[in-house]
Design an enzyme around this catalytic site. Structure first.
Site, PDB file in Angstrom:
ATOM      1  N   HIS A 241      50.506 -25.372 -59.006  1.00 51.50           N
ATOM      2  CA  HIS A 241      49.219 -25.822 -58.437  1.00 51.50           C
ATOM      3  C   HIS A 241      49.486 -27.163 -57.738  1.00 51.50           C
ATOM      4  O   HIS A 241      50.379 -27.268 -56.908  1.00 51.50           O
ATOM      5  CB  HIS A 241      48.193 -25.878 -59.577  1.00 51.50           C
ATOM      6  CG  HIS A 241      46.763 -26.069 -59.182  1.00 51.50           C
ATOM      7  ND1 HIS A 241      46.294 -25.912 -57.907  1.00 51.50           N
ATOM      8  CD2 HIS A 241      45.669 -26.418 -59.942  1.00 51.50           C
ATOM      9  CE1 HIS A 241      44.977 -26.145 -57.885  1.00 51.50           C
ATOM     10  NE2 HIS A 241      44.579 -26.466 -59.100  1.00 51.50           N
ATOM     11  N   HIS A 281      50.219 -18.418 -51.624  1.00 47.94           N
ATOM     12  CA  HIS A 281      48.895 -18.797 -52.138  1.00 47.94           C
ATOM     13  C   HIS A 281      48.217 -17.560 -52.697  1.00 47.94           C
ATOM     14  O   HIS A 281      48.380 -16.464 -52.138  1.00 47.94           O
ATOM     15  CB  HIS A 281      48.033 -19.404 -51.016  1.00 47.94           C
ATOM     16  CG  HIS A 281      46.881 -20.189 -51.535  1.00 47.94           C
ATOM     17  ND1 HIS A 281      45.691 -19.602 -51.868  1.00 47.94           N
ATOM     18  CD2 HIS A 281      46.757 -21.506 -51.796  1.00 47.94           C
ATOM     19  CE1 HIS A 281      44.869 -20.538 -52.311  1.00 47.94           C
ATOM     20  NE2 HIS A 281      45.494 -21.709 -52.288  1.00 47.94           N
ATOM     21  N   ASP A 332      50.055 -28.169 -50.016  1.00 46.64           N
ATOM     22  CA  ASP A 332      51.008 -29.119 -50.600  1.00 46.64           C
ATOM     23  C   ASP A 332      52.247 -29.333 -49.748  1.00 46.64           C
ATOM     24  O   ASP A 332      53.008 -30.267 -49.987  1.00 46.64           O
ATOM     25  CB  ASP A 332      51.426 -28.645 -52.001  1.00 46.64           C
ATOM     26  CG  ASP A 332      50.278 -28.744 -52.980  1.00 46.64           C
ATOM     27  OD1 ASP A 332      49.571 -29.758 -52.950  1.00 46.64           O
ATOM     28  OD2 ASP A 332      50.086 -27.803 -53.772  1.00 46.64           O
TER      29      ASP A 332
HETATM   30  N1  ACO Z   1      58.671 -18.775 -52.751  1.00 48.91           N
HETATM   31  C1  ACO Z   1      59.284 -17.583 -52.832  1.00 48.91           C
HETATM   32  N2  ACO Z   1      58.649 -16.447 -53.167  1.00 48.91           N
HETATM   33  C2  ACO Z   1      57.334 -16.528 -53.408  1.00 48.91           C
HETATM   34  C3  ACO Z   1      56.630 -17.736 -53.330  1.00 48.91           C
HETATM   35  C4  ACO Z   1      57.350 -18.889 -52.974  1.00 48.91           C
HETATM   36  N3  ACO Z   1      56.753 -20.065 -52.876  1.00 48.91           N
HETATM   37  N4  ACO Z   1      55.329 -17.511 -53.594  1.00 48.91           N
HETATM   38  C5  ACO Z   1      55.221 -16.215 -53.859  1.00 48.91           C
HETATM   39  N5  ACO Z   1      56.425 -15.623 -53.747  1.00 48.91           N
HETATM   40  C6  ACO Z   1      56.715 -14.212 -53.916  1.00 48.91           C
HETATM   41  C7  ACO Z   1      56.927 -13.870 -55.385  1.00 48.91           C
HETATM   42  O1  ACO Z   1      58.263 -13.990 -55.781  1.00 48.91           O
HETATM   43  C8  ACO Z   1      56.464 -12.430 -55.413  1.00 48.91           C
HETATM   44  O2  ACO Z   1      57.461 -11.633 -54.842  1.00 48.91           O
HETATM   45  P1  ACO Z   1      57.807 -10.188 -55.429  1.00 48.91           P
HETATM   46  O3  ACO Z   1      56.554  -9.379 -55.254  1.00 48.91           O
HETATM   47  O4  ACO Z   1      58.956  -9.745 -54.617  1.00 48.91           O
HETATM   48  O5  ACO Z   1      58.128 -10.433 -56.883  1.00 48.91           O
HETATM   49  C9  ACO Z   1      55.281 -12.419 -54.446  1.00 48.91           C
HETATM   50  O6  ACO Z   1      55.553 -13.463 -53.527  1.00 48.91           O
HETATM   51  C10 ACO Z   1      53.945 -12.651 -55.109  1.00 48.91           C
HETATM   52  O7  ACO Z   1      54.017 -13.805 -55.937  1.00 48.91           O
HETATM   53  P2  ACO Z   1      53.031 -14.087 -57.150  1.00 48.91           P
HETATM   54  O8  ACO Z   1      53.625 -15.154 -58.008  1.00 48.91           O
HETATM   55  O9  ACO Z   1      52.632 -12.792 -57.819  1.00 48.91           O
HETATM   56  O10 ACO Z   1      51.763 -14.627 -56.360  1.00 48.91           O
HETATM   57  P3  ACO Z   1      50.613 -15.462 -57.011  1.00 48.91           P
HETATM   58  O11 ACO Z   1      49.403 -15.209 -56.232  1.00 48.91           O
HETATM   59  O12 ACO Z   1      50.558 -15.219 -58.471  1.00 48.91           O
HETATM   60  O13 ACO Z   1      51.150 -16.968 -56.829  1.00 48.91           O
HETATM   61  C11 ACO Z   1      51.528 -19.135 -56.128  1.00 48.91           C
HETATM   62  C12 ACO Z   1      50.639 -17.911 -55.987  1.00 48.91           C
HETATM   63  C13 ACO Z   1      51.640 -19.529 -57.601  1.00 48.91           C
HETATM   64  C14 ACO Z   1      50.900 -20.272 -55.354  1.00 48.91           C
HETATM   65  C15 ACO Z   1      52.938 -18.816 -55.576  1.00 48.91           C
HETATM   66  O14 ACO Z   1      52.842 -18.477 -54.212  1.00 48.91           O
HETATM   67  C16 ACO Z   1      53.921 -19.966 -55.778  1.00 48.91           C
HETATM   68  O15 ACO Z   1      54.553 -20.054 -56.838  1.00 48.91           O
HETATM   69  N6  ACO Z   1      54.087 -20.867 -54.765  1.00 48.91           N
HETATM   70  C17 ACO Z   1      54.927 -22.033 -54.899  1.00 48.91           C
HETATM   71  C18 ACO Z   1      54.191 -23.142 -55.632  1.00 48.91           C
HETATM   72  C19 ACO Z   1      53.128 -23.784 -54.749  1.00 48.91           C
HETATM   73  O16 ACO Z   1      53.371 -24.125 -53.605  1.00 48.91           O
HETATM   74  N7  ACO Z   1      51.945 -23.971 -55.339  1.00 48.91           N
HETATM   75  C20 ACO Z   1      50.818 -24.631 -54.647  1.00 48.91           C
HETATM   76  C21 ACO Z   1      49.749 -23.665 -54.288  1.00 48.91           C
HETATM   77  S1  ACO Z   1      48.420 -24.447 -53.426  1.00 48.91           S
HETATM   78  C22 ACO Z   1      47.613 -25.289 -54.628  1.00 48.91           C
HETATM   79  O17 ACO Z   1      47.561 -24.898 -55.757  1.00 48.91           O
HETATM   80  C23 ACO Z   1      46.983 -26.531 -54.297  1.00 48.91           C
END
Ligand code: ACO
Length: 395
Positions: A241, A281, A332
């Site tokens: 987050h 996201h 972010d």
């Molecule tokens: N880098 C690489 N792969 C990613 C990323 C990333 N940043 N984000 C998602 N993915 C991939 C996952 O590995 C997954 O791939 P798969 O289906 O092959 O296994 C797919 O995309 C879906 O990911 P989930 O984790 O199921 O998506 P979710 O909606 O649960 O997660 C989240 C959203 C937590 C923001 C995720 O995109 C992430 O971890 N991002 C990086 C952290 C980040 O930047 N957080 C800030 C978000 S904005 C905020 O909160 C203010």
């Protein structure tokens, strides 16, 4: 991906046709609508964000953080007189009570600033006679009080840990100006104030994200604001987050130090099945509109300072993530470089997010309490059944 929906039956009576709705499981509550809100609307397909009907770019270009706070708390953009009154109220609350300052002096110099905010905001309840008073008027006053004091707490802690005396807040200046002044001990330039203020506008509200949801869950038990806001701060701290902005800066520094190209670095991370922070996201399937605005702001700041390095690295990472993974940047990703260009220490990035988002959190609490219903989902029990407990000496 964890999007599957499943109807769940449990051993309890309420799923067995007694009029209660069937239990549906969605991992991570993805796509679940838990409540109505008038505060913001996110269109994840179009990449659009509205605060109470106003587009985020319009607000970032034409309003200040205090105007947005008024919009969120009171439901409309303020008139000049309303804004003046809000400025006065915020400024009147900004100084820290002596006991709070004393408490801050006891905090170790190497504490995580998010832990400091979380703890000291919680402790503000000790110096608030209205802490457990739940009338809408008292809750609004507490929203103002907490939002006013969080910048002072953070700036004071940063100075104390550097062996400097905390600065007293100034009169007749904006939150952005005062925070930068209290942090650095000198009055910020107009460009720094404007940039920082726009960052506060962009981070103020974002629907039922993890920290806001946490705050509303706590509020829905009719617990108080000094319980809900520290909970929300705790949720924001996580790297999935708000904590992602710190991880983004670490990544940019690592790329810079490694001599590797940003594209090669990103490909390596993805090959290792690691996440690239600042991307992806839960709601946006296209570029986060806040990231677009922050990218424009970073470009302007970088040109002014003649230092394009972080902007250039960031855009190469973006292009690689789009090509390799189809993932776009979130809020972010660019805020990290803007805070760096403003000379702010890396571990203050997520706390700065909190200084802004506290307006959204508190607005959500006021909304929750205006029509409260306990927020209480279920878990599907997947453990064993029919076990019998043997006496302790026989186990
Ligand atoms: N880098 C690489 N792969 C990613 C990323 C990333 N940043 N984000 C998602 N993915 C991939 C996952 O590995 C997954 O791939 P798969 O289906 O092959 O296994 C797919 O995309 C879906 O990911 P989930 O984790 O199921 O998506 P979710 O909606 O649960 O997660 C989240 C959203 C937590 C923001 C995720 O995109 C992430 O971890 N991002 C990086 C952290 C980040 O930047 N957080 C800030 C978000 S904005 C905020 O909160 C203010």
């Amino acid at each position: 991906m964890a999007t599957q929906e499943k109807t769940v039956s449990t051993s309890s009576d309420d799923s067995k046709g007694n009029g209660a709705p069937p239990l549906v499981k969605r991992r991570g509550l993805e796509g679940v609508v838990a409540l109505d809100s008038e505060l913001s609307d996110i269109d994840g397909q179009k990449g659009q964000l509205l605060y109470r009907g106003y587009d985020i770019r319009d607000l970032a270009e034409n309003t200040t953080f205090e105007e947005v706070a008024h919009l969120l708390w009171k439901g409309h953009l303020p008139t000049r007189a309303e804004l003046d009154a809000l400025h006065e109220q915020l400024q009147a609350e900004r100084a820290l009570p002596a006991t709070t300052l004393e408490m801050l002096k006891q905090v170790p110099d190497d504490a995580n600033p998010m832990a400091v905010l979380r703890t000291i905001v919680s402790a503000l309840a000790f110096v608030d006679d209205e802490a457990d008073e739940m009338s809408p008027e008292a809750n609004y006053r507490k929203a103002l009080r907490i939002a006013s004091r969080m910048p002072t707490i953070l700036a004071a802690y940063d100075r104390l840990r550097k062996g400097q005396d905390p600065m007293a807040p100034l009169a007749n200046v904006s939150t952005a100006y005062d925070f930068l002044y209290m942090l650095n001990g000198e009055e910020p330039g107009e460009a720094a104030e404007r940039t920082f203020d726009a960052c506060l506008v962009l981070h103020a509200e974002h629907g039922l994200n993890a920290s806001t949801f946490t705050g509303r869950v706590i509020g829905s038990t009719l617990s108080d604001m000094y319980s809900a806001i520290p909970g929300a701060i705790g949720a924001l701290k996580g790297p999935l987050h708000g904590g992602a902005n710190i991880e983004v800066r670490k990544m940019l520094m690592e790329i810079d130090a490694s001599g590797q190209s940003p594209a090669a670095y990103v490909k390596q991370k993805l090959a290792n099945k690691e996440r690239v922070m600042g991307f992806g996201h839960r709601v946006y399937k296209v570029l986060d509109p806040r990231a677009t605005i922050l990218s424009d702001m970073l470009e302007e700041l970088s040109r002014e300072k003649g230092e394009m390095q972080w902007y250039d690295i960031s855009h190469e990472i973006m292009e690689t993530m789009e090509a390799e993974k189809g993932l776009a940047a979130n809020v972010d990703f660019f805020s990290a470089s803007i805070y760096h260009m403003l000379g702010i220490d890396i571990d203050l990035y997520t706390p700065i997010f909190a200084l802004s988002r506290v307006t959204g959190w508190t607005a959500h609490l006021l909304e929750q309490w205006s029509d409260n219903r306990l927020i209480r989902p279920r878990a599907e029990y997947v453990g064993p059944r029919n076990l019998t407990a043997t006496p302790i000496d026989e186990r």
